[in-house]
Design a protein around this motif. Structure first.
Motif, PDB file in Angstrom:
ATOM      1  N   UNK A  94     -61.604 -25.833   1.512  1.00  0.00           N
ATOM      2  CA  UNK A  94     -60.956 -26.705   2.499  1.00  0.00           C
ATOM      3  C   UNK A  94     -60.871 -25.937   3.804  1.00  0.00           C
ATOM      4  N   UNK A  95     -61.471 -26.471   4.878  1.00  0.00           N
ATOM      5  CA  UNK A  95     -61.436 -25.759   6.157  1.00  0.00           C
ATOM      6  C   UNK A  95     -60.168 -26.089   6.931  1.00  0.00           C
ATOM      7  N   UNK A  96     -60.044 -25.515   8.132  1.00  0.00           N
ATOM      8  CA  UNK A  96     -58.826 -25.652   8.927  1.00  0.00           C
ATOM      9  C   UNK A  96     -58.585 -27.081   9.394  1.00  0.00           C
ATOM     10  N   UNK A  97     -59.634 -27.892   9.415  1.00  0.00           N
ATOM     11  CA  UNK A  97     -59.487 -29.287   9.844  1.00  0.00           C
ATOM     12  C   UNK A  97     -59.152 -30.214   8.687  1.00  0.00           C
ATOM     13  N   UNK A 119     -61.293 -30.751   6.115  1.00  0.00           N
ATOM     14  CA  UNK A 119     -62.510 -31.158   5.416  1.00  0.00           C
ATOM     15  C   UNK A 119     -62.727 -30.287   4.185  1.00  0.00           C
ATOM     16  N   UNK A 120     -63.262 -30.894   3.140  1.00  0.00           N
ATOM     17  CA  UNK A 120     -63.590 -30.180   1.914  1.00  0.00           C
ATOM     18  C   UNK A 120     -65.089 -29.948   1.851  1.00  0.00           C
ATOM     19  N   UNK A 121     -65.484 -28.701   1.662  1.00  0.00           N
ATOM     20  CA  UNK A 121     -66.885 -28.326   1.558  1.00  0.00           C
ATOM     21  C   UNK A 121     -67.223 -28.089   0.090  1.00  0.00           C
ATOM     22  N   UNK A 122     -68.378 -28.590  -0.328  1.00  0.00           N
ATOM     23  CA  UNK A 122     -68.824 -28.437  -1.702  1.00  0.00           C
ATOM     24  C   UNK A 122     -70.213 -27.796  -1.713  1.00  0.00           C
ATOM     25  N   UNK A 123     -70.333 -26.674  -2.410  1.00  0.00           N
ATOM     26  CA  UNK A 123     -71.632 -26.080  -2.660  1.00  0.00           C
ATOM     27  C   UNK A 123     -72.087 -26.490  -4.040  1.00  0.00           C
ATOM     28  N   UNK A 124     -73.270 -27.054  -4.142  1.00  0.00           N
ATOM     29  CA  UNK A 124     -73.756 -27.566  -5.410  1.00  0.00           C
ATOM     30  C   UNK A 124     -75.069 -26.881  -5.803  1.00  0.00           C
ATOM     31  N   UNK A 152     -75.711 -29.126  -0.289  1.00  0.00           N
ATOM     32  CA  UNK A 152     -74.299 -28.865  -0.028  1.00  0.00           C
ATOM     33  C   UNK A 152     -73.783 -29.930   0.936  1.00  0.00           C
ATOM     34  N   UNK A 153     -72.470 -30.153   0.940  1.00  0.00           N
ATOM     35  CA  UNK A 153     -71.916 -31.222   1.758  1.00  0.00           C
ATOM     36  C   UNK A 153     -70.466 -30.936   2.100  1.00  0.00           C
TER      37      UNK A 153
END
Length: 348
Positions: A176-179, A181-186, A190-191
């Motif tokens: 989870x970034x400072x804004x 948003x959730x980042x997913x590495x697959x 990635x998204x």
């Protein structure tokens, strides 16, 4: 440069194929205290995939087929004797003091200091192969599994899969970034997820990033990750270019053409990575430090701290030292000396 991409075989786990997409209330499945924890002056001497910091400065170590250990500065205590021998992969102590333990074959366990609560697909978990645990800013626990991402709010699971927009159900990492948003590495693309939509991110040439095992956000708000770009595909064989990448919110920079399987920023702003020297994963693996003063130079200053002939895994900064997992236990670097905690009489 093109090459056959095989280093990921060293990192792969066998994921189960059962999926659970809906929100499900959990049942209580507890394992009471009974078996006494074992204490040793030595580390587990088996593969340590992840190292995390617990409360009171304790170090938590997830070692496959050995257990999850707590190191208090003097000795290693196996916390999982009550559970038995499983393929342990990750560990996390949440803000409430619960210790979460993931396995690649038996779901997850929550340890409250006296008993374990076991969660599997029967309780709503997306998949029983769990390789990543993450706590978001409001205290929800996320699990990266072989069947999607599971969100647990303390009462029930909410699962995200390809049906909800994930590019791949095999999740390696979550951030989870400072804004928010959730980042997913697959295992494939990635998204990031803004609460409504999943957006696959691409490099400046429009190509997607693949096989992302680690994502971090640095103090400037830049996103760092190790990933590969597919150059060519011939049948089932992929020819790819790997690298350590930095995203500033608008464009991507390939910091170095080197595999980065784990990434960490220390308190001084240096970036640390683990990864193989050879792009195919054969031979030596290194723990490397990228000096913060030259991170934005064309060629950043890189120092090799540790080089071993076998796999290096997760990285942690704690108590003034750098900890790194390996295929044969855990190492600690205090700025001068690397300690391996090995019992020289023990057999691996």
């Amino acid at each position: 440069m093109k090459y056959l991409h095989i280093y990921t075989l060293l990192l792969m786990v066998t994921f189960q194929t059962s999926y659970a997409q809906s929100q499900t209330n959990t049942a209580i499945n507890t394992i009471p205290s009974g078996t006494k924890d074992t204490v040793s002056a030595y580390d587990p001497n088996r593969m340590v995939r992840n190292v995390k910091q617990g409360s009171n400065g304790n170090i938590l170590i997830a070692s496959s087929l050995s257990g999850v250990f707590k190191y208090d500065g003097k000795s290693f205590t196996n916390l999982t004797n009550k559970i038995g021998v499983l393929r342990y992969w990750d560990v996390l102590e949440d803000r409430r003091g619960n210790i979460w333990i993931s396995t690649t074959d038996s779901g997850v366990y929550k340890y409250d200091g006296s008993s374990f609560q076991h969660f599997t697909t029967r309780d709503g978990l997306a998949n029983n192969a769990v390789i990543f645990i993450y706590e978001d800013r409001v205290g929800n626990i996320w699990f990266g599994t072989g069947g999607g991402a599971s969100h647990y709010d303390g009462k029930s699971f909410l699962n995200f899969t390809t049906k909800e927009g994930l590019p791949d159900n095999r999740i390696h990492t979550i951030l989870e970034d400072k804004t928010g948003r959730l980042w997913f590495g697959t295992n494939s693309e990635a998204c990031y997820y803004d609460g409504k939509t999943f957006t696959v991110f691409k490099n400046n040439d429009g190509k997607t990033f693949n096989n992302v095992w680690s994502i971090i956000e640095d103090r400037r708000g830049n996103i760092w990750f190790g990933a590969s770009i597919i150059d060519e595909k011939k049948g089932s064989t992929l020819y790819v270019s790997s690298g350590l990448w930095r995203y500033d919110g608008s464009s991507f920079t390939k910091v170095i053409a080197k595999v980065a399987s784990a990434i960490m920023e220390d308190k001084e702003g240096n970036i640390w990575t683990t990864g193989p020297v050879s792009p195919n994963g054969v031979g030596a693996w290194q723990l490397s430090r990228y000096d913060q003063k030259s991170l934005y130079h064309k060629k950043p200053a890189i120092t090799t701290i540790l080089s071993v002939n076998k796999m290096l895994c997760g990285i942690l900064e704690a108590n003034g030292s750098i900890w790194v997992g390996s295929i044969n236990g855990v190492y600690r670097y205090d700025g001068k000396t690397v300690t391996d905690f090995k019992d020289t009489k023990a057999k691996n």
